[in-house]
Design an enzyme around this catalytic site. Structure first.
Site, PDB file in Angstrom:
ATOM      1  N   ASP A 199       9.989  14.487  11.273  1.00 33.41           N
ATOM      2  CA  ASP A 199       9.780  14.146   9.999  1.00 33.41           C
ATOM      3  C   ASP A 199       8.194  14.287   9.781  1.00 33.41           C
ATOM      4  OD1 ASP A 199      10.104  13.637   7.151  1.00 33.41           O
ATOM      5  OD2 ASP A 199      10.424  11.319   7.501  1.00 33.41           O
TER       6      ASP A 199
ATOM      7  N   LYS B 227       5.018   2.721  -0.729  1.00 32.47           N
ATOM      8  CA  LYS B 227       6.340   2.421  -0.949  1.00 32.47           C
ATOM      9  C   LYS B 227       7.345   3.695  -0.859  1.00 32.47           C
ATOM     10  CE  LYS B 227       7.440  -1.049  -4.397  1.00 32.47           C
ATOM     11  NZ  LYS B 227       7.034  -1.365  -5.605  1.00 32.47           N
ATOM     12  N   GLY B 228       8.319   3.773   0.029  1.00 31.38           N
ATOM     13  CA  GLY B 228       9.208   4.806   0.261  1.00 31.38           C
ATOM     14  C   GLY B 228      10.475   4.779  -0.386  1.00 31.38           C
TER      15      GLY B 228
ATOM     16  N   VAL C 123       0.855  -1.286   0.026  1.00 30.78           N
ATOM     17  CA  VAL C 123      -0.174  -0.124  -0.219  1.00 30.78           C
ATOM     18  C   VAL C 123       0.807   1.044   0.102  1.00 30.78           C
ATOM     19  CG1 VAL C 123      -2.078  -1.008   1.257  1.00 30.78           C
ATOM     20  CG2 VAL C 123      -0.263  -0.050   2.478  1.00 30.78           C
TER      21      VAL C 123
HETATM   22  P1  ADP Z   1       8.458   5.542   5.289  1.00 25.50           P
HETATM   23  O1  ADP Z   1       9.400   5.335   6.431  1.00 25.50           O
HETATM   24  O2  ADP Z   1       8.814   5.027   3.995  1.00 25.50           O
HETATM   25  O3  ADP Z   1       8.068   7.032   4.904  1.00 25.50           O
HETATM   26  P2  ADP Z   1       5.602   5.400   6.415  1.00 25.50           P
HETATM   27  O4  ADP Z   1       5.406   5.020   7.805  1.00 25.50           O
HETATM   28  O5  ADP Z   1       5.625   6.821   6.392  1.00 25.50           O
HETATM   29  O6  ADP Z   1       6.967   4.810   5.862  1.00 25.50           O
HETATM   30  O7  ADP Z   1       4.647   4.984   5.470  1.00 25.50           O
HETATM   31  C1  ADP Z   1       4.719   5.206   3.991  1.00 25.50           C
HETATM   32  C2  ADP Z   1       3.574   5.070   3.439  1.00 25.50           C
HETATM   33  O8  ADP Z   1       2.618   3.888   3.664  1.00 25.50           O
HETATM   34  C3  ADP Z   1       2.387   5.962   3.987  1.00 25.50           C
HETATM   35  O9  ADP Z   1       2.589   7.574   3.423  1.00 25.50           O
HETATM   36  C4  ADP Z   1       0.979   5.571   3.862  1.00 25.50           C
HETATM   37  O10 ADP Z   1       0.559   5.764   2.552  1.00 25.50           O
HETATM   38  C5  ADP Z   1       1.277   3.978   3.900  1.00 25.50           C
HETATM   39  N1  ADP Z   1       0.800   3.570   5.351  1.00 25.50           N
HETATM   40  C6  ADP Z   1       2.043   3.583   6.259  1.00 25.50           C
HETATM   41  N2  ADP Z   1       1.493   3.093   7.461  1.00 25.50           N
HETATM   42  C7  ADP Z   1       0.143   2.805   7.130  1.00 25.50           C
HETATM   43  C8  ADP Z   1      -0.875   2.149   7.976  1.00 25.50           C
HETATM   44  N3  ADP Z   1      -0.757   1.972   9.245  1.00 25.50           N
HETATM   45  N4  ADP Z   1      -2.096   1.815   7.368  1.00 25.50           N
HETATM   46  C9  ADP Z   1      -2.322   2.464   6.012  1.00 25.50           C
HETATM   47  N5  ADP Z   1      -1.452   2.931   5.295  1.00 25.50           N
HETATM   48  C10 ADP Z   1      -0.217   3.200   5.913  1.00 25.50           C
HETATM   49 MG    MG Z   2       7.175   8.263   6.060  1.00 26.17          MG
END
Ligand code: ADP
Ligand code: MG
Length: 513
Positions: A337, A217-218, A215
């Site tokens: 962040d 991708k970073g 869902v």
């Molecule tokens: P990163 O460290 O890669 O930025 P994040 O925790 O910010 O990881 O998550 C990246 C993306 O994944 C978020 O912007 C969101 O779209 C999705 N995401 C992250 N955690 C959740 C969650 N608990 N439920 C639904 N989507 C999520």
């Molecule tokens: Mg993030």
């Protein structure tokens, strides 16, 4: 009176063998003595209980014996060997001898339960305990082997699946009890050890998850929707390049009291080694609406919805920034962040703050500042001027909180643009969209924010709405160049709360009329 047991009476099978040897030796010596030596004196003895066919017998000694295993049976008879020790006691058998015609007639030997000899008891107890210990040991080893096999059978399908992404139904997740996520949350809230579940439970939960779809991708990894016991969970899979973020999030979630409506709910963290590569997972509550960034792309909000979003974010931030003294307590945390992609939308349209990989920890009571050692830096677009021009006082926790406030102001701006007033909103745009390129460099941002001191623009329509006007004022006070002049999270929360109250009041007045 009972005869005293023979001091060297045998108490073990070895003793019996030794005694047999003595008897044999006695027999041989008596046989050899019979040739050259004088015949020993023989006596007539009472014979009872099957020793002889007649009522008497002749022997060198007469004896009486009692065997505790055969209740009521007292035996009398003749001993043929002179040198045999005659007063002894075995575990179940006691015997006493006499010399003289029919001397054993009135010789009595009271029946006794197992002789109360200390060393005898010890050997009995030992003989009972040893087999029990052996059986228990074998059972434990068997259980361990079964458990190991079970764990292995769980890991393999999960990782195979994460590579191929097959349908959820293909993998049945074996059930471990009837726990639901709510049960686990309740447990972790009452377990008194920060907000985390015991590590073994975390690991077990992690290995029972079926990954379903990616869902998010970073730059550093992926977020998957997974299923555990029929409920959705989010699984953040860190790349090995970003292990410090995994470490930090795991550490913070497991050691601090972080259960809060507006902080992403942590479930488990797991590290597994497979084919010499390390997999790092962070499992949290799943929010199907995704991030605030995703949500604002295709949704607008009314002023009530806007305040709801803003108030929930600042409530989460107040909780992060506050130190709670007690057990379990909580150090103060600065996020570092904060941005709309790191804020998730819950079903009730409140937000929760996610992604604590860069957080810094501060404990005023212990005068302790832990900046971590994560080489990753925050998101450039959301960096405060003092971060961009590198004048930030890195040894002061207040500085980090002030950078969160800067970023919060930008998030508030993103929400305000999508707030409908008289049917009008702005389209979604990221902060500084009009002055920097899509993936701005450090330099791009520094020029705009530090040199030009540019701030996101406030559309005219906001100024004619009391709520958006107040929000614009909050933004301005979050974007001061001087970090110490910025509002605190608590101040912002109070202002937003009173705005929300007045908005409710206005709303009520409107519907009443
Ligand atoms: P990163 O460290 O890669 O930025 P994040 O925790 O910010 O990881 O998550 C990246 C993306 O994944 C978020 O912007 C969101 O779209 C999705 N995401 C992250 N955690 C959740 C969650 N608990 N439920 C639904 N989507 C999520
Ligand atoms: Mg993030």
């Amino acid at each position: 009176m009972l005869p005293k047991p023979f001091p060297m009476a045998p108490r073990s099978p070895m003793g019996v063998i030794a005694l047999s040897a003595v008897i044999l030796a006695g027999l041989i010596s008596s046989l050899s003595a019979s040739e050259g030596e004088q015949e020993p004196v023989r006596f007539e003895c009472v014979c009872e209980q099957g020793y002889c066919k007649t009522e008497t017998c002749r022997g060198v000694q007469c004896f009486v014996s009692v065997d505790s295993r055969i209740p009521g049976q007292i035996r009398k008879g003749c001993h043929p060997y002179q040198d045999l020790p005659c007063e002894y006691s075995w575990p179940h058998l006691r015997i006493v001898c006499c010399k003289g015609n029919l001397c054993n007639r009135n010789l009595t030997l009271q029946e006794e339960k197992d002789p109360p000899h200390p060393s005898n008891n010890v050997s009995d107890v030992t003989m009972m305990i040893v087999p029990i210990v052996v059986v228990v040991g074998v059972l434990v080893i068997l259980l361990l082997l079964i458990y190991q096999k079970y764990c292995r059978s769980q890991i393999v399908p999960i990782f195979r699946k994460s590579k191929m992404q097959t349908s959820a139904e293909m993998l049945r997740v074996p059930e471990l009890g009837d726990n639901t996520l709510t049960d686990l949350f309740d447990h972790s809230c009452t377990s008194g050890s920060g907000s985390g579940l015991p590590f073994l439970v975390q690991r077990t939960v992690a290995r029972q998850i079926t990954l379903v779809e990616c869902v998010g991708k970073g730059r550093y990894g992926e977020v998957w929707r997974g299923v555990w016991q029929g409920e959705n969970v989010a699984v953040k899979i860190f790349s090995s390049r970003d292990e410090q973020s995994w470490f930090r999030e795991t550490e913070i979630y497991n050691t601090m009291l972080l259960r809060h409506d507006n902080i992403l709910g942590f479930i488990a963290s797991d590290m597994t080694s497979r084919n010499s590569s390390t997999q790092l997972w962070l499992i949290t509550r799943y929010h199907e609406n995704g991030s605030l960034y995703d949500y604002l792309q295709c949704n607008t909000v009314d002023t009530e919805g806007c305040l709801r979003l803003a108030l929930s974010i600042i409530s989460g931030l107040v909780h992060l920034h506050a130190e709670i003294i007690g057990t379990p307590g909580k150090a103060a945390i600065a996020h570092r962040d904060l941005k709309s992609r790191n804020i998730l939308i819950k079903r009730n349209k409140q937000c929760c703050i996610a992604d604590l990989g860069l957080a810094v920890i501060h404990s005023q009571s212990n005068d302790f500042l832990d900046v971590g050692n994560n080489p990753k830096v925050g998101t450039k677009r959301y960096m405060a001027p003092e971060v961009l021009d590198e004048t930030i006082r890195t040894n002061s926790f207040e500085s980090y909180k002030a950078t969160d406030i800067w970023a919060f102001g930008l998030v508030l701006w993103e929400i305000a643009r999508r707030t409908l007033i008289n049917g009008i909103t702005e389209e979604y745009m990221p902060p500084f969209y009009d002055v920097v390129p899509t993936d701005p460099s450090f330099e791009d941002m520094r020029k705009v924010v530090c040199t030009d001191q540019y701030r996101p623009s406030v559309p005219n329509r906001w100024l004619s709405d009391p709520i958006l006007f107040s929000l614009a004022k909050l933004m301005k006070e979050s974007w001061y160049q001087n970090p110490t002049a910025r509002l605190t999270a608590l101040r912002i929360k109070k202002t937003l709360s009173s705005l929300a109250n007045s908005d409710n009041l206005l709303h009520k007045l409107k519907t009443d009329s």
